[in-house]
Write an enzyme that holds these catalytic residues in place. Sequence first.
Site, PDB file in Angstrom:
ATOM      1  N   ASP A  50       0.837  -1.203   0.000  1.00 44.45           N
ATOM      2  CA  ASP A  50       0.000   0.000   0.000  1.00 44.45           C
ATOM      3  C   ASP A  50       0.874   1.256   0.000  1.00 44.45           C
ATOM      4  O   ASP A  50       0.364   2.379  -0.021  1.00 44.45           O
ATOM      5  CB  ASP A  50      -1.023  -0.015   1.151  1.00 44.45           C
ATOM      6  CG  ASP A  50      -0.373  -0.052   2.515  1.00 44.45           C
ATOM      7  OD1 ASP A  50       0.866  -0.134   2.592  1.00 44.45           O
ATOM      8  OD2 ASP A  50      -1.120  -0.011   3.522  1.00 44.45           O
ATOM      9  N   SER A  51       2.208   1.048  -0.043  1.00 46.23           N
ATOM     10  CA  SER A  51       3.116   2.175  -0.306  1.00 46.23           C
ATOM     11  C   SER A  51       2.819   2.751  -1.689  1.00 46.23           C
ATOM     12  O   SER A  51       3.275   3.852  -2.016  1.00 46.23           O
ATOM     13  CB  SER A  51       4.582   1.720  -0.226  1.00 46.23           C
ATOM     14  OG  SER A  51       4.773   0.533  -0.973  1.00 46.23           O
TER      15      SER A  51
ATOM     16  N   GLU B 292      -1.548  -5.508   8.144  1.00 42.24           N
ATOM     17  CA  GLU B 292      -0.823  -4.868   9.246  1.00 42.24           C
ATOM     18  C   GLU B 292      -1.600  -5.087  10.533  1.00 42.24           C
ATOM     19  O   GLU B 292      -2.818  -4.921  10.559  1.00 42.24           O
ATOM     20  CB  GLU B 292      -0.715  -3.356   9.000  1.00 42.24           C
ATOM     21  CG  GLU B 292       0.314  -2.993   7.973  1.00 42.24           C
ATOM     22  CD  GLU B 292       0.484  -1.478   7.807  1.00 42.24           C
ATOM     23  OE1 GLU B 292       0.135  -0.704   8.717  1.00 42.24           O
ATOM     24  OE2 GLU B 292       0.983  -1.091   6.737  1.00 42.24           O
TER      25      GLU B 292
ATOM     26  N   GLU C  40       8.936  -4.279  10.470  1.00 40.71           N
ATOM     27  CA  GLU C  40       9.417  -2.989   9.943  1.00 40.71           C
ATOM     28  C   GLU C  40      10.059  -2.127  11.027  1.00 40.71           C
ATOM     29  O   GLU C  40       9.475  -1.891  12.085  1.00 40.71           O
ATOM     30  CB  GLU C  40       8.234  -2.237   9.283  1.00 40.71           C
ATOM     31  CG  GLU C  40       8.667  -0.912   8.683  1.00 40.71           C
ATOM     32  CD  GLU C  40       7.707  -0.342   7.649  1.00 40.71           C
ATOM     33  OE1 GLU C  40       6.764  -1.045   7.223  1.00 40.71           O
ATOM     34  OE2 GLU C  40       7.915   0.823   7.260  1.00 40.71           O
TER      35      GLU C  40
HETATM   36  O1  KIV Z   1       3.515  -1.071   1.617  1.00 44.03           O
HETATM   37  C1  KIV Z   1       4.667  -1.517   1.556  1.00 44.03           C
HETATM   38  O2  KIV Z   1       5.427  -1.259   0.626  1.00 44.03           O
HETATM   39  C2  KIV Z   1       5.124  -2.379   2.644  1.00 44.03           C
HETATM   40  C3  KIV Z   1       6.591  -2.687   2.686  1.00 44.03           C
HETATM   41  C4  KIV Z   1       7.315  -1.527   3.213  1.00 44.03           C
HETATM   42  C5  KIV Z   1       6.860  -3.900   3.460  1.00 44.03           C
HETATM   43  O3  KIV Z   1       4.362  -2.776   3.450  1.00 44.03           O
END
Ligand code: KIV
Length: 286
Positions: free
Chosen positions: A50-51, A120, A187
Site C-alpha cells: 500500500d506504499s 498490518e 518494519e
Molecule cells: O507497503 C509496503 O510497501 C510495505 C513494505 C514496506 C513492506 O508494506
Amino acid sequence: MSGKNKSKVTISEILGKKRNMEKITMLTSYDYSISRICNETNLDIVLIGDSAATVMLGYDSTRKIGMTEMLTFCKGVANAITRPLIVADMPFGSYQTGLTIAIKNALKFLRCGCDAVKLEGGTEIVDIIKKLTAIGVPVMGHIGLQPQTTPLYHGYSSQGKTAEDALKLIGEARALEEAGVFSIVLEKVTNEVSSIIAQSVKVPIIGIGCGPNVDGQVLVIHDMLGLYKDMEPKFVKRYLDLSGQIFDAIKEYENEVKSGKFPQEEHTYHMNEEEFAKLEEMLKRV
Ligand code: KIV
C-alpha cells in the site's frame, strides 16, 4: 536460467528457505512493466504494497489508498508475474470492520491473480487471520512500524527500543504465527529485537529496516531505484539514481525536439513513390 522460465514459487518453498537458512528476497512492484523485469530475476516475492499510496499516487499516507486503487495495481502486476509469489497489501479499513468484509476483500485480491494478502496488525487481528487462513487465503503478517497506524501515535521512529516494547513485539510475532501466517514483515525494529523475533518463530521474518539477522529483506522498489525521494530513510540502500537518469533523458529529448535532432530518418514512415506521385496529381486537381 532467467527467472521467467522457472516454476511458481510456493509457500512451502518460502518456509523451507528459513529452515535451510537461505535468505528470502522481496521487493514491491505496482505495475506491469516493472513486474516484467522482476519476473526475470530470482526474486522470491513481489509485494503490491500500500506504499503505492505514496510512490504511485502521491498521497501523504498509506491510509488514503482504497480497494479499487489497490486492485488496479494488482492487475498490472499479476499480468506480468509467472514465478515469484505475489502478495497484496490489504488497505486500511478493508479488513478491520468485520470478518465477512475482510474475507470478501481478501478474495478480490486472489481473484485478480494475487497469491496471498498482507495485513498490518498484531494480536487485535488474530481472529481475522485465523478465519482467512482457515478458508485457504494465505496471509503474511506485518508488525513493528505499521505505516497505516503507527505514525499517528509515534511518528516514524524505530521500534523495539525498550525491553517492554521488545516483549510486546515477540508476543505479537508468536500470536500471528499461531493464527496461521506463513511469514511476517517486520518494519523498523532494532537489530537486537529483530534477531530474537526471528529465532522465536518458525515462520520467516522478512525485515525492512531491521538489520541483517532476519530471514529475508524487503524494500520499496522506488526507494532502492532512487525514483522516490520525498522520504529517504536510513535503512534504504540506493542501487540506482533513476530520478536523475529519467531527468537527464527528458532534458535530452526536449533539446533534441527543439533543435530538430529528433526525429531522424530511422524514426520516420514513408509513402511509396508511386502513391506519392498519384497524390501530387490529385492535389493539383483539387
Ligand atoms: O507497503 C509496503 O510497501 C510495505 C513494505 C514496506 C513492506 O508494506
